[in-house]
Design an enzyme around this catalytic site. Structure first.
Site, PDB file in Angstrom:
ATOM      1  N   VAL A 201      12.567  34.984  30.042  1.00  0.00           N
ATOM      2  CA  VAL A 201      13.331  35.972  29.264  1.00  0.00           C
ATOM      3  C   VAL A 201      14.744  35.432  29.035  1.00  0.00           C
ATOM      4  O   VAL A 201      15.391  34.929  29.958  1.00  0.00           O
ATOM      5  CB  VAL A 201      13.395  37.319  30.027  1.00  0.00           C
ATOM      6  CG1 VAL A 201      14.317  38.305  29.324  1.00  0.00           C
ATOM      7  CG2 VAL A 201      12.000  37.894  30.173  1.00  0.00           C
TER       8      VAL A 201
ATOM      9  N   ASP B  36      12.542  34.535  14.114  1.00  0.00           N
ATOM     10  CA  ASP B  36      11.757  34.489  15.355  1.00  0.00           C
ATOM     11  C   ASP B  36      10.469  35.291  15.211  1.00  0.00           C
ATOM     12  O   ASP B  36       9.390  34.841  15.611  1.00  0.00           O
ATOM     13  CB  ASP B  36      12.573  35.057  16.525  1.00  0.00           C
ATOM     14  CG  ASP B  36      13.771  34.191  16.879  1.00  0.00           C
ATOM     15  OD1 ASP B  36      14.193  33.391  16.021  1.00  0.00           O
ATOM     16  OD2 ASP B  36      14.281  34.320  18.001  1.00  0.00           O
TER      17      ASP B  36
END
Ligand code: MEV
Length: 300
Positions: free
Chosen positions: A89, A139
């Site tokens: 993350v 993304d």
């Protein structure tokens, strides 16, 4: 009880992160590192990941919480969502896009909502924008479709046949904060910063031609220039520079920050990935050898 598991890839930028937020061209590439999301009906909403197990939680699981909120008009009841990922993350490898797209797709398959991939990518982009304050569609689009894509035109390029080595600094990279940092320096010095952003966009244009020509040595040289410009925007860090210089020292064709910067990851292209990975590890990074992939979001 039916369980649907989907996965979506992370990505690296050959060129153009940050500049793409201002409409400049970027080239991003899906890589063979994936986030897997399982969805099943449940009595309450439950979200379980490496960050813990929560209900709807806009602090710990903001992206998945928004996915459920967005999709719950298409089903009755609650869901349990379990996430595992090859992507740390905040590592700058598109972990938030991958989890968002895999979750949206898994919900759409589980509840047969009929969403197209373009719609999944668009909803994913809206969720990223909401959570991050600002986001380009890069993304989420790349994670949905896979492959190498030039944004904003969404042109699919041929897949480079060069190994990619990623170096993770181990430091969290906040896209939201780094996008805000660039916005602030751009507001303070528009004449200077606009030129840097514009130049990054031109590198993407040259890079597109080099990808087509499979000239990876020249491509690496342009990636080095892009890295210098990211440093100039203020999104570099000592750790990233250490890993980048280690990769170059081991003979990489080129190396740069990938993603938002600050911490997160660098990316190198090379024809001898083991040596570059060893150099990155010796410089204190976590090295990952990977490759470009055609595969976007899919049912596992
Ligand atoms: C983050 O992966 C890339 C940035 O350009 C932000 C975005 O495009 O949304 C920094």
């Amino acid at each position: 009880m039916t369980i649907t598991t989907c996965s979506a890839p992370g990505k690296i930028y050959f060129f153009g992160e940050h500049a793409v937020v201002y409409g400049e061209k970027a080239i991003a590439c899906a890589v063979d590192l994936r986030t897997r999301v399982s969805v099943q009906p449940s009595n309450d909403h439950v979200i379980s990941s490496s960050l813990g197990t929560t209900g709807l939680d806009t602090v710990r699981h903001p992206y998945i919480t928004q996915c459920i909120r967005e999709m719950e008009k298409y089903f009755n009841g609650c869901v349990r969502i379990d996430i595992t990922s090859d992507l740390a993350v905040g590592s700058g490898l598109g972990s938030s896009a991958a989890v968002t797209i895999a979750t949206l797709y898994a919900l759409s398959i589980q509840f047969d909502t009929g969403h197209t991939l373009d719609e999944i990518a668009a909803i994913g982009h809206a969720i990223e924008s909401k959570v991050q304050g600002a986001a380009s569609p890069t993304d989420t689009f790349v994670s949905t479709m896979g492959g190498v894509v030039a944004i904003p035109g969404r042109k699919i390029l041929s897949l480079p046949r060069c190994p990619i080595v990623i170096g993770y600094t181990g430091r969290f990279s906040s896209t939201r904060e780094l996008v805000a940092l660039v916005r602030s320096v751009k507001e303070d010095y528009p004449v200077a910063i606009d030129q840097i952003i514009n130049t990054i966009g031109s590198l993407s244009g040259y890079g597109e031609v080099l990808i087509k020509d499979r000239d990876y040595a020249a491509l690496g040289g342009l990636m080095d220039i892009n890295h210098g410009l990211l440093d100039a925007l203020g999104v570099g860090s000592r750790e990233l520079s250490n890993l980048i210089w280690a990769a170059r020292g081991a003979g990489a064709w080129g190396a740069k920050t990938t993603g938002a910067g600050g911490g997160g990851c660098m990316v190198a292209i090379t024809d001898h990935p083991d040596e570059v990975a060893d150099a990155i590890s010796s410089a204190g990074g976590e090295a990952i050898i990977t490759s470009p992939t055609h595969e976007g979001v899919k049912v596992e």
